[in-house]
Design an enzyme around this catalytic site. Structure first.
Site, PDB file in Angstrom:
ATOM      1  N   ALA A   9      -5.619  -1.307   5.571  1.00 12.79           N
ATOM      2  CA  ALA A   9      -6.866  -1.165   5.578  1.00 12.79           C
ATOM      3  C   ALA A   9      -7.785  -1.568   4.290  1.00 12.79           C
ATOM      4  O   ALA A   9      -7.341  -1.738   3.181  1.00 12.79           O
ATOM      5  CB  ALA A   9      -7.099   0.329   6.089  1.00 12.79           C
ATOM      6  N   THR A  26      -9.905   0.056   2.057  1.00 13.62           N
ATOM      7  CA  THR A  26     -10.113   1.291   1.522  1.00 13.62           C
ATOM      8  C   THR A  26     -11.071   1.624   0.298  1.00 13.62           C
ATOM      9  O   THR A  26     -11.134   2.872  -0.216  1.00 13.62           O
ATOM     10  CB  THR A  26      -8.646   2.028   1.248  1.00 13.62           C
ATOM     11  OG1 THR A  26      -8.141   1.520   0.227  1.00 13.62           O
ATOM     12  CG2 THR A  26      -7.860   2.165   2.477  1.00 13.62           C
ATOM     13  N   TRP A  75      -7.140  12.177   1.863  1.00 15.93           N
ATOM     14  CA  TRP A  75      -6.770  12.518   0.564  1.00 15.93           C
ATOM     15  C   TRP A  75      -5.332  12.194   0.364  1.00 15.93           C
ATOM     16  O   TRP A  75      -4.229  12.826  -0.161  1.00 15.93           O
ATOM     17  CB  TRP A  75      -7.053  13.842   0.255  1.00 15.93           C
ATOM     18  CG  TRP A  75      -8.288  14.516   0.254  1.00 15.93           C
ATOM     19  CD1 TRP A  75      -9.263  14.025   1.157  1.00 15.93           C
ATOM     20  CD2 TRP A  75      -8.793  15.438  -0.315  1.00 15.93           C
ATOM     21  NE1 TRP A  75     -10.290  14.814   0.667  1.00 15.93           N
ATOM     22  CE2 TRP A  75     -10.139  15.771  -0.062  1.00 15.93           C
ATOM     23  CE3 TRP A  75      -8.022  16.641  -1.192  1.00 15.93           C
ATOM     24  CZ2 TRP A  75     -10.815  16.776  -0.446  1.00 15.93           C
ATOM     25  CZ3 TRP A  75      -9.017  17.483  -1.598  1.00 15.93           C
ATOM     26  CH2 TRP A  75     -10.141  17.706  -1.251  1.00 15.93           C
ATOM     27  N   GLY A 119       0.676  -1.223   0.073  1.00  9.62           N
ATOM     28  CA  GLY A 119      -0.023  -0.031  -0.151  1.00  9.62           C
ATOM     29  C   GLY A 119       0.932   1.247  -0.222  1.00  9.62           C
ATOM     30  O   GLY A 119       2.161   1.172   0.235  1.00  9.62           O
ATOM     31  N   GLN A 120       0.107   2.399  -0.089  1.00 11.63           N
ATOM     32  CA  GLN A 120       1.098   3.538  -0.288  1.00 11.63           C
ATOM     33  C   GLN A 120       1.616   3.846   0.980  1.00 11.63           C
ATOM     34  O   GLN A 120       3.081   4.192   0.949  1.00 11.63           O
ATOM     35  CB  GLN A 120      -0.143   4.722  -0.515  1.00 11.63           C
ATOM     36  CG  GLN A 120      -0.750   4.656  -1.822  1.00 11.63           C
ATOM     37  CD  GLN A 120      -1.694   5.893  -1.960  1.00 11.63           C
ATOM     38  OE1 GLN A 120      -1.074   6.948  -2.558  1.00 11.63           O
ATOM     39  NE2 GLN A 120      -2.896   5.968  -1.811  1.00 11.63           N
ATOM     40  N   TYR A 180     -17.666   2.502   5.245  1.00 14.05           N
ATOM     41  CA  TYR A 180     -16.202   2.714   5.455  1.00 14.05           C
ATOM     42  C   TYR A 180     -16.039   3.287   6.694  1.00 14.05           C
ATOM     43  O   TYR A 180     -15.236   3.047   7.607  1.00 14.05           O
ATOM     44  CB  TYR A 180     -15.575   3.473   4.175  1.00 14.05           C
ATOM     45  CG  TYR A 180     -14.133   3.825   4.190  1.00 14.05           C
ATOM     46  CD1 TYR A 180     -13.303   3.007   4.527  1.00 14.05           C
ATOM     47  CD2 TYR A 180     -13.659   5.453   4.472  1.00 14.05           C
ATOM     48  CE1 TYR A 180     -11.792   3.355   4.584  1.00 14.05           C
ATOM     49  CE2 TYR A 180     -12.571   5.469   4.657  1.00 14.05           C
ATOM     50  CZ  TYR A 180     -11.444   4.784   4.887  1.00 14.05           C
ATOM     51  OH  TYR A 180     -10.179   5.070   5.059  1.00 14.05           O
ATOM     52  N   ASP A 201      -3.231 -12.321   7.260  1.00 11.65           N
ATOM     53  CA  ASP A 201      -4.381 -12.091   6.773  1.00 11.65           C
ATOM     54  C   ASP A 201      -5.111 -11.001   7.782  1.00 11.65           C
ATOM     55  O   ASP A 201      -5.744 -11.607   8.915  1.00 11.65           O
ATOM     56  CB  ASP A 201      -5.310 -13.673   6.865  1.00 11.65           C
ATOM     57  CG  ASP A 201      -6.376 -13.606   6.057  1.00 11.65           C
ATOM     58  OD1 ASP A 201      -6.872 -12.494   5.894  1.00 11.65           O
ATOM     59  OD2 ASP A 201      -6.960 -14.681   6.195  1.00 11.65           O
ATOM     60  N   LEU A 202      -5.396 -10.184   7.131  1.00 12.41           N
ATOM     61  CA  LEU A 202      -6.228  -9.007   7.930  1.00 12.41           C
ATOM     62  C   LEU A 202      -7.767  -9.296   8.268  1.00 12.41           C
ATOM     63  O   LEU A 202      -8.526  -8.711   9.037  1.00 12.41           O
ATOM     64  CB  LEU A 202      -6.201  -7.735   7.081  1.00 12.41           C
ATOM     65  CG  LEU A 202      -4.806  -7.160   7.255  1.00 12.41           C
ATOM     66  CD1 LEU A 202      -4.794  -6.039   6.445  1.00 12.41           C
ATOM     67  CD2 LEU A 202      -4.271  -6.589   8.630  1.00 12.41           C
TER      68      LEU A 202
END
Length: 289
Positions: free
Chosen positions: A59, A61, A149, A10-11, A124, A35-36
């Site tokens: 997450a 998202t 953002w 992820g970012q 969410y 494993d989330l």
């Protein structure tokens, strides 16, 4: 210091990996390693690695998809961080997790403060809020860092979408009544590490915090900034959110008061224009190689 990170590609997790040094050892866990959707597996991973601190940069998202799959979103956004926080509390180590402005109702025009009443408008936001509450209830040393953002040179985000569309079209319509602070994933990663390190010696700083880029802007003006800095000639026409309907309602007011974060950890709001310069430079470099 050894920091265990939930998330890998992820970012924010990608940026966290880039912060690793000999003195700051960062281990990231991908889906195969943790494993989330299995809270017990998340807790077991913390016991296995025995880190000095844990950062949850993973997450669910997919904001629109969550409207139809809230159960999975809750497993990842609420149950998993709850188990992580409890495991960290049991070990006496700090736990930092990333949350979102979507926990608020998104109305008005006043920047949200950490302890303002919440009121998520969709699945969410509801699942992220449940995660926040579970982390606080675990009773350990913790910080919830709400942000907004998120953009970077990695993964899918608004900057990369605008660059692609701007290269294909002469004109775009972008919503101009949603206001918030674009935030670089690199800055979020550094903030998470700074907070985790500080909490080791100052557990009394546990709590809710905000972190978002400045100055606040609209999506339309953010798009204009992207095109200006990248040299793309694409006209942006602002439209109201009602003209761009989505399954999940987006908050109109994503402004966040970050003064508590600055006062507690010395972390200032980053200028998103500087973050954007760095993102564009990274993308240009990757295109050249």
């Amino acid at each position: 210091m050894d920091i265990l990170v939930f998330g890998h590609s992820g970012q924010v997790a990608t940026e966290l990996r880039m912060l690793a040094t000999d003195k700051l050892r960062i281990t990231t866990l991908d889906r195969a390693a943790a494993d989330l959707t299995d809270a017990a597996a998340c807790a077991a991973a913390i016991s296995k690695h025995a880190p000095d601190a844990v950062i949850n940069a993973a997450a669910y998202t997919a904001v629109d998809r969550a409207e139809e799959d809230e159960a999975t979103a809750r497993l990842i956004n609420a149950d998993a961080p709850a188990a992580m926080a409890q495991a960290c509390a049991d070990r006496g180590i700090p736990f930092v997790t990333i949350s979102t402005d979507y926990v608020f109702a998104g109305d008005g025009d006043t920047p949200w403060q950490p302890h303002d009443p919440t009121g998520p408008m969709g699945a969410y936001g509801r699942t992220k809020l449940a995660g926040e509450q579970a982390v606080a209830a675990a009773g350990g040393t913790w910080a919830v860092l709400r942000t907004s953002w998120v953009v970077s040179a990695h993964g899918n985000n608004f900057v990369k979408t605008m660059l692609r569309l701007g290269a294909e079209r002469d004109m775009l319509t972008v919503v101009d009544d949603q206001i918030g602070g674009p935030t670089g994933a690199a800055e979020i990663a550094l903030a998470c590490v700074t907070i985790a390190q500080k909490l080791v010696t100052a557990p009394e700083l546990s709590g809710l915090y905000h972190f978002a880029g400045a100055p606040d802007t609209s999506w339309a003006d953010f798009a204009r900034g992207i095109f200006e800095k990248s040299g793309i000639e694409c006209e942006v026409t602002g439209i109201p959110s009602r003209d761009y309907p989505t399954p999940a309602t987006r908050p109109l007011n994503s402004r966040m008061d970050c003064s508590k974060t600055t006062a507690s950890f010395g972390i200032k709001r980053p200028d998103w224009r500087t973050s954007l310069d760095e993102i564009l430079a990274q993308l240009a470099q990757s295109d050249a190689t």
